[in-house]
Write an enzyme that holds these catalytic residues in place. Structure first.
Site, PDB file in Angstrom:
ATOM      1  N   LYS A 115     -72.781  33.041  38.952  1.00 58.37           N
ATOM      2  CA  LYS A 115     -71.877  31.897  38.799  1.00 58.37           C
ATOM      3  C   LYS A 115     -70.457  32.316  38.424  1.00 58.37           C
ATOM      4  CE  LYS A 115     -75.447  28.570  37.709  1.00 58.37           C
ATOM      5  NZ  LYS A 115     -75.640  27.440  38.494  1.00 58.37           N
ATOM      6  N   LYS A 205     -83.139  26.792  51.995  1.00 50.37           N
ATOM      7  CA  LYS A 205     -83.695  25.611  51.330  1.00 50.37           C
ATOM      8  C   LYS A 205     -82.664  24.481  51.341  1.00 50.37           C
ATOM      9  CE  LYS A 205     -82.310  25.827  46.536  1.00 50.37           C
ATOM     10  NZ  LYS A 205     -81.795  24.452  46.574  1.00 50.37           N
ATOM     11  N   LYS A 208     -78.341  20.393  47.254  1.00 47.34           N
ATOM     12  CA  LYS A 208     -77.463  19.232  47.141  1.00 47.34           C
ATOM     13  C   LYS A 208     -76.000  19.606  47.338  1.00 47.34           C
ATOM     14  CE  LYS A 208     -78.361  18.684  42.156  1.00 47.34           C
ATOM     15  NZ  LYS A 208     -78.243  20.018  41.624  1.00 47.34           N
TER      16      LYS A 208
END
Ligand code: ATP
Ligand code: MG
Length: 338
Positions: A115, A205, A208
């Site tokens: 991240k 996959k 969102k």
């Protein structure tokens, strides 16, 4: 009584993948264990703000609780819903725990490396420190079971280490460490974790954060919009309807979705379609299943009044504050700051 604890961030509306892969398993677990275990379901609003929020955090939070209820989670006196920030002991406990956590442990976390793009110094410190907040979330309640995905295993191990470290430092059992991740997986029967695939690119996959609207079905998509997305899903040129995630991920994904939204065993769905070749027929069937699933689900959600959610939260927060304050005081005393 032992505690099972879980929390899902509220950065944006979830996809059908998040729902089927994370929320539904928790609903099952809760309904199975809530007679004998405390089920703590908290909204990690403080974890949510380490990255940008799509939409309104308060609205997302309200909806998240409604998703659990609409998905059939049974409420009883052992099920506790609460907002993390409404239990101030989480933040205070985090500070105490940060004084027994080494910076090296945090910098080594895979999630941090990912991240922060390999440690970019403009990364906010929340991204580095959130595993300590997560440890506080868990240790405040002596939660032994914390169903998390593989990406959180490292943080759960850190939580265990911090529990042992604090107990050792003060020579007594202040914290109950969560069980080892392998035992978590066994207890939760999560070994075959479900991964719904991206509709346009089924090698990946469903996510969102994907930029392509057609690649994902959102829980609040209008049923006919969702049906169109299914009709335009990528398949393959094999020409056989069979379950083979490796070579036919698109078709296999459709079979998987068909099984899950109808709550039917996957094997049964596979058998129904064995020998069939027309992908169009499969898509029509799945599109119809998904759209009626969404229509029912959205109707359930609309029937849940906001006041009911706020009442649940207030009751849960009273419970959580009592438990968390007592645990916090114990550690404060151990540090001689009380
Ligand atoms: P992002 O793209 O922002 O990473 P995401 O869709 O991957 O979003 P997360 O917030 O990373 O969602 O994960 C929330 C929960 O949903 C986790 O428990 C994760 O394991 C689960 N999950 C995410 N994607 C899927 C999927 N495609 N199928 C099943 N479960 C999923
Ligand atoms: Mg993700």
């Amino acid at each position: 009584m032992k505690t099972i604890l879980t929390g899902i961030r509220v950065n944006s509306e979830p996809t059908l993948g998040n729902f089927l892969g994370a929320l539904i398993p928790m609903v099952r677990l809760s309904n199975k264990y809530s007679k004998d275990y405390n089920i703590n379901i908290f909204v990690p609003d403080l974890h949510t703000i380490i990255s940008d929020v799509d939409g309104d955090l308060q609205q997302n939070l309200l909806m998240e609780i409604k998703y659990y209820l609409a998905a059939g989670l049974k409420i009883n006196e052992n099920v506790h819903f609460y907002r993390q920030s409404y239990v101030p002991a989480h933040s205070e406990m985090m500070w105490l725990l940060s004084c027994v956590t080494s910076t090296g442990e945090l910098f080594r976390m895979t999630q941090y490396k990912e991240k922060s793009n390999g440690g970019d110094e403009s990364t906010n410190a929340g991204i580095l420190n959130y595993p300590i907040l997560m440890a506080a979330d868990i240790l405040l309640y002596d939660a032994e079971y914390v169903p998390v995905g593989e990406d959180q295993f490292q943080h759960l191990e850190l939580t265990r280490n911090l529990a042992f470290r604090v107990n050792h430092k003060f020579g007594r059992e202040i914290f109950v460490p969560p069980v080892k991740t392998i035992d978590q997986v066994k207890f939760m029967e999560m070994d075959d974790g479900i991964r719904i695939r991206d509709l346009q690119n089924p090698e990946k996959k469903m996510s969102k954060s994907s930029k392509s609207e057609n690649s994902k079905i959102m829980l609040l998509d209008a049923p006919e919009v969702a049906a169109k997305k299914i009709m335009s899903a990528t398949t393959d040129s094999v020409g056989k309807i069979q379950f083979d995630m490796l070579n036919q991920p698109g078709v296999s994904n459709l079979l998987q979705i068909e099984a899950l939204v109808n709550d039917r065993p996957l094997q049964e769905v596979i058998s129904t379609w064995a020998g069939e070749t027309r992908y169009g027929d499969l898509k029509k069937q799945v599109a119809s299943s998904v759209s009626s699933f969404l229509a029912d689900f959205q109707e359930n959600i609309a029937a849940i009044p906001d006041e009911m959610v706020y009442e649940l939260l207030e009751t849960g927060e009273e419970y959580a504050n009592n438990i968390a304050d007592a645990k916090l005081a114990e550690l404060q005393k151990a540090f001689c700051i009380r």
